[in-house]
Write a protein that holds these residues in place. Structure first.
Motif, PDB file in Angstrom:
ATOM      1  N   GLN A  53       0.824  -1.221   0.000  1.00  0.00           N
ATOM      2  CA  GLN A  53       0.000   0.000   0.000  1.00  0.00           C
ATOM      3  C   GLN A  53       0.859   1.272   0.000  1.00  0.00           C
ATOM      4  O   GLN A  53       0.600   2.206  -0.761  1.00  0.00           O
ATOM      5  CB  GLN A  53      -0.961   0.003   1.200  1.00  0.00           C
ATOM      6  CG  GLN A  53      -1.811   1.254   1.210  1.00  0.00           C
ATOM      7  CD  GLN A  53      -2.982   1.193   2.174  1.00  0.00           C
ATOM      8  OE1 GLN A  53      -3.601   0.158   2.326  1.00  0.00           O
ATOM      9  NE2 GLN A  53      -3.287   2.305   2.823  1.00  0.00           N
ATOM     10  N   SER A  60       2.136   6.566  -6.787  1.00  0.00           N
ATOM     11  CA  SER A  60       1.051   7.446  -7.260  1.00  0.00           C
ATOM     12  C   SER A  60       1.477   8.908  -7.183  1.00  0.00           C
ATOM     13  O   SER A  60       1.165   9.712  -8.064  1.00  0.00           O
ATOM     14  CB  SER A  60      -0.217   7.276  -6.408  1.00  0.00           C
ATOM     15  OG  SER A  60      -0.627   5.944  -6.409  1.00  0.00           O
ATOM     16  N   GLN A 152      -6.841  10.149   2.774  1.00  0.00           N
ATOM     17  CA  GLN A 152      -5.600  10.201   3.549  1.00  0.00           C
ATOM     18  C   GLN A 152      -5.758  10.798   4.942  1.00  0.00           C
ATOM     19  O   GLN A 152      -4.939  10.525   5.818  1.00  0.00           O
ATOM     20  CB  GLN A 152      -4.528  10.945   2.744  1.00  0.00           C
ATOM     21  CG  GLN A 152      -4.093  10.095   1.553  1.00  0.00           C
ATOM     22  CD  GLN A 152      -3.217  10.823   0.550  1.00  0.00           C
ATOM     23  OE1 GLN A 152      -2.552  11.807   0.884  1.00  0.00           O
ATOM     24  NE2 GLN A 152      -3.198  10.348  -0.673  1.00  0.00           N
ATOM     25  N   HIS A 223      -8.583  -6.620  -0.108  1.00  0.00           N
ATOM     26  CA  HIS A 223      -7.734  -6.426   1.073  1.00  0.00           C
ATOM     27  C   HIS A 223      -8.418  -5.723   2.242  1.00  0.00           C
ATOM     28  O   HIS A 223      -7.869  -5.715   3.344  1.00  0.00           O
ATOM     29  CB  HIS A 223      -6.498  -5.598   0.690  1.00  0.00           C
ATOM     30  CG  HIS A 223      -5.709  -6.189  -0.432  1.00  0.00           C
ATOM     31  ND1 HIS A 223      -5.029  -7.374  -0.322  1.00  0.00           N
ATOM     32  CD2 HIS A 223      -5.506  -5.758  -1.710  1.00  0.00           C
ATOM     33  CE1 HIS A 223      -4.431  -7.644  -1.477  1.00  0.00           C
ATOM     34  NE2 HIS A 223      -4.713  -6.684  -2.329  1.00  0.00           N
ATOM     35  N   LYS A 233      -6.074   0.297   7.131  1.00  0.00           N
ATOM     36  CA  LYS A 233      -7.152   1.134   6.590  1.00  0.00           C
ATOM     37  C   LYS A 233      -8.150   1.388   7.714  1.00  0.00           C
ATOM     38  O   LYS A 233      -8.397   0.513   8.534  1.00  0.00           O
ATOM     39  CB  LYS A 233      -7.883   0.387   5.463  1.00  0.00           C
ATOM     40  CG  LYS A 233      -7.189   0.464   4.125  1.00  0.00           C
ATOM     41  CD  LYS A 233      -7.811  -0.476   3.114  1.00  0.00           C
ATOM     42  CE  LYS A 233      -9.012   0.114   2.409  1.00  0.00           C
ATOM     43  NZ  LYS A 233      -9.361  -0.682   1.180  1.00  0.00           N
TER      44      LYS A 233
HETATM   45  N1  3HC Z   1      -5.790   2.564  -8.608  1.00  0.00           N
HETATM   46  C1  3HC Z   1      -5.001   1.494  -8.830  1.00  0.00           C
HETATM   47  N2  3HC Z   1      -5.170   0.318  -8.166  1.00  0.00           N
HETATM   48  C2  3HC Z   1      -6.159   0.265  -7.255  1.00  0.00           C
HETATM   49  C3  3HC Z   1      -7.001   1.360  -6.960  1.00  0.00           C
HETATM   50  C4  3HC Z   1      -6.792   2.543  -7.700  1.00  0.00           C
HETATM   51  N3  3HC Z   1      -7.556   3.610  -7.545  1.00  0.00           N
HETATM   52  N4  3HC Z   1      -7.878   0.980  -6.011  1.00  0.00           N
HETATM   53  C5  3HC Z   1      -7.615  -0.311  -5.704  1.00  0.00           C
HETATM   54  N5  3HC Z   1      -6.591  -0.741  -6.462  1.00  0.00           N
HETATM   55  C6  3HC Z   1      -6.043  -2.089  -6.500  1.00  0.00           C
HETATM   56  C7  3HC Z   1      -5.448  -2.515  -5.166  1.00  0.00           C
HETATM   57  O1  3HC Z   1      -4.111  -2.106  -5.068  1.00  0.00           O
HETATM   58  C8  3HC Z   1      -5.591  -4.020  -5.241  1.00  0.00           C
HETATM   59  O2  3HC Z   1      -4.626  -4.549  -6.141  1.00  0.00           O
HETATM   60  P1  3HC Z   1      -3.348  -5.430  -5.638  1.00  0.00           P
HETATM   61  O3  3HC Z   1      -3.882  -6.532  -4.793  1.00  0.00           O
HETATM   62  O4  3HC Z   1      -2.704  -5.898  -6.887  1.00  0.00           O
HETATM   63  O5  3HC Z   1      -2.483  -4.494  -4.855  1.00  0.00           O
HETATM   64  C9  3HC Z   1      -6.919  -4.189  -5.939  1.00  0.00           C
HETATM   65  O6  3HC Z   1      -7.125  -2.999  -6.669  1.00  0.00           O
HETATM   66  C10 3HC Z   1      -8.089  -4.446  -4.996  1.00  0.00           C
HETATM   67  O7  3HC Z   1      -8.385  -3.288  -4.220  1.00  0.00           O
HETATM   68  P2  3HC Z   1      -8.560  -3.291  -2.623  1.00  0.00           P
HETATM   69  O8  3HC Z   1      -9.690  -2.434  -2.269  1.00  0.00           O
HETATM   70  O9  3HC Z   1      -8.581  -4.697  -2.117  1.00  0.00           O
HETATM   71  O10 3HC Z   1      -7.164  -2.626  -2.226  1.00  0.00           O
HETATM   72  P3  3HC Z   1      -6.761  -1.784  -0.936  1.00  0.00           P
HETATM   73  O11 3HC Z   1      -7.327  -2.383   0.301  1.00  0.00           O
HETATM   74  O12 3HC Z   1      -5.291  -1.575  -1.007  1.00  0.00           O
HETATM   75  O13 3HC Z   1      -7.502  -0.368  -1.157  1.00  0.00           O
HETATM   76  C11 3HC Z   1      -6.836   1.904  -1.671  1.00  0.00           C
HETATM   77  C12 3HC Z   1      -7.141   0.496  -2.216  1.00  0.00           C
HETATM   78  C13 3HC Z   1      -8.098   2.489  -1.073  1.00  0.00           C
HETATM   79  C14 3HC Z   1      -6.348   2.764  -2.835  1.00  0.00           C
HETATM   80  C15 3HC Z   1      -5.753   1.774  -0.565  1.00  0.00           C
HETATM   81  O14 3HC Z   1      -4.636   1.054  -1.052  1.00  0.00           O
HETATM   82  C16 3HC Z   1      -5.272   3.080  -0.016  1.00  0.00           C
HETATM   83  O15 3HC Z   1      -5.955   3.693   0.776  1.00  0.00           O
HETATM   84  N6  3HC Z   1      -4.040   3.488  -0.405  1.00  0.00           N
HETATM   85  C17 3HC Z   1      -3.394   4.668   0.099  1.00  0.00           C
HETATM   86  C18 3HC Z   1      -3.784   5.895  -0.647  1.00  0.00           C
HETATM   87  C19 3HC Z   1      -3.245   5.950  -2.046  1.00  0.00           C
HETATM   88  O16 3HC Z   1      -2.534   5.099  -2.546  1.00  0.00           O
HETATM   89  N7  3HC Z   1      -3.586   7.033  -2.722  1.00  0.00           N
HETATM   90  C20 3HC Z   1      -3.158   7.295  -4.045  1.00  0.00           C
HETATM   91  C21 3HC Z   1      -4.001   8.402  -4.502  1.00  0.00           C
HETATM   92  S1  3HC Z   1      -3.177   9.537  -5.460  1.00  0.00           S
HETATM   93  C22 3HC Z   1      -2.276  10.559  -4.491  1.00  0.00           C
HETATM   94  O17 3HC Z   1      -2.247  10.426  -3.320  1.00  0.00           O
HETATM   95  C23 3HC Z   1      -1.499  11.639  -5.172  1.00  0.00           C
HETATM   96  C24 3HC Z   1      -2.039  12.986  -4.806  1.00  0.00           C
HETATM   97  O18 3HC Z   1      -1.109  13.918  -5.124  1.00  0.00           O
HETATM   98  C25 3HC Z   1      -3.287  13.307  -5.534  1.00  0.00           C
END
Ligand code: 3HC
Length: 330
Positions: A53, A60, A152, A223, A233
């Motif tokens: 994560q 990202s 976040q 997850h 989470k």
């Molecule tokens: N984009 C790409 N992949 C994604 C996604 C998205 N929007 N949402 C989910 N997925 C993927 C997951 O990674 C998972 O794949 P994997 O098993 O191969 O890793 C699959 O889809 C199933 O999703 P889940 O709901 O089971 O996955 P999570 O429990 O990890 O939840 C999440 C997804 C809510 C995005 C969580 O990982 C999270 O909260 N992450 C932290 C926040 C984050 O990464 N933010 C990025 C946003 S952009 C940013 O912050 C930049 C800023 O400047 C704008």
């Protein structure tokens, strides 16, 4: 290497009676709201989930610089250019804090970047959409950074100490990013008819991709259950998506813009909006690598990494020389 670092074996949440004494003590610490620090014992699945994560989050931030960087030279005024430049630099900083947080779990930044470049780690789906007009930069700040903050702010309370602390600073900066985006949208929406049409078009194209940022619906989230049991989470994907819609729709009304969802309707009973789900087949297609800009984004990152190789090597060579000189002088 991918499997060793980030692939979690099973996401079924086990009961306390199925756990070893060590795992039970760990879960009890989580349940009491204690933070877990890098050198402390943690289940392998917890470590891998965090690497996945946090690594994905860091990627990202870094890939997220590309759609906006595209507009730095074309920003309409010097002031807008300076603001956008500062924002894109902030995203680089966020990526660095997050890679550092991941490194405390025993993985190097280089390893994570290698996995990204090999297409074995993901980054947010949203950055695979193009920014076609200046209004898109407004929509990205308003909607994309707005969705990022919604996700976040709760992560400031995540159970892993370094991730939680990184989130505190990141959220402060994201809040400025969201406001600058909304400010661009206000100018465009209150401008000439052509500017307002551009703002509406940007909202039309970014609305559903922004909703997808929260991840698949809860029934398809692989997850969430385990990550929530470990307090990695704090909320489910659907909870945060609903909060985002409830917060954003009045902002669109204030701009005089229309959210591109004919089924959007206030639901008095639940105290929130009913809205149409995004097209989930599009989401899964984008995260499988087939979005409009996936190839372009990844190629740009690989090129930047290759172009910077001489500089990284020069830094290491310089550090080695200094270390050798220090040893010789002792
Ligand atoms: N984009 C790409 N992949 C994604 C996604 C998205 N929007 N949402 C989910 N997925 C993927 C997951 O990674 C998972 O794949 P994997 O098993 O191969 O890793 C699959 O889809 C199933 O999703 P889940 O709901 O089971 O996955 P999570 O429990 O990890 O939840 C999440 C997804 C809510 C995005 C969580 O990982 C999270 O909260 N992450 C932290 C926040 C984050 O990464 N933010 C990025 C946003 S952009 C940013 O912050 C930049 C800023 O400047 C704008």
């Amino acid at each position: 290497m991918y499997a060793q670092l980030v692939k979690t074996d099973s996401d079924r949440v086990r009961g306390l009676d199925e756990m070893s004494a060590e795992e039970r003590a760990f879960q009890e610490r989580i349940d009491r709201g204690e933070k877990i620090e890098p050198k402390e014992w943690m289940p392998e699945g917890y470590r891998k989930t965090l690497i996945r994560q946090i690594g994905q989050h860091a990627h990202s931030e870094i890939v997220g610089q590309l759609p906006e960087g595209n507009w730095i030279t074309r920003a309409p005024t010097l002031e807008r250019k300076a603001i956008l430049l500062a924002k894109v630099q902030d995203e680089a900083g966020h990526g660095l804090y997050l890679y550092c947080a991941a490194e405390t779990l025993g993985v190097s930044r280089d390893e994570l970047i290698e996995l990204l470049h090999a297409g074995k780690m993901k980054y947010s789906s949203i950055f695979n959409y193009p920014t076609l007009t200046w209004a898109d930069i407004g929509a990205v700040g308003w909607l994309v950074d707005g969705a990022a903050i919604m996700n976040q702010v709760p992560l400031q309370r995540t159970s892993f100490g370094p991730y939680s602390r990184a989130m505190i600073r990141i959220c402060k900066e994201e809040s400025f990013h969201q406001r600058q985006g909304y400010d661009i949208m206000m100018k465009m929406a209150k401008g000439s008819p052509a500017q307002k049409a551009m703002a509406q078009d940007a909202l039309n194209r970014f609305w559903y991709p922004a909703l997808m940022m929260f991840g698949p619906s809860d029934k398809d989230s692989v997850h969430s259950a385990q990550s929530m049991a470990w307090k990695i989470k704090i909320n489910t994907n659907d909870e945060l998506r609903q909060k985002f819609v409830d917060q954003t729709v009045p902002q669109a009304h204030y701009l005089g813009l229309t959210v591109p969802d004919p089924d959007l309707k206030w639901n008095e009973e639940k105290g929130g909006y009913d809205f149409s789900e995004p097209d989930w087949s599009e989401f899964f297609d984008v995260i499988a690598g087939n979005g409009p800009c996936n190839t372009e984004r990844l190629n740009a990152r690989v090129k930047a990494w290759e172009d910077g190789r001489w500089f990284r090597e020069a830094l290491v060579a310089h550090a080695d020389k200094r270390a050798a000189a220090r040893i010789a002088a002792e």
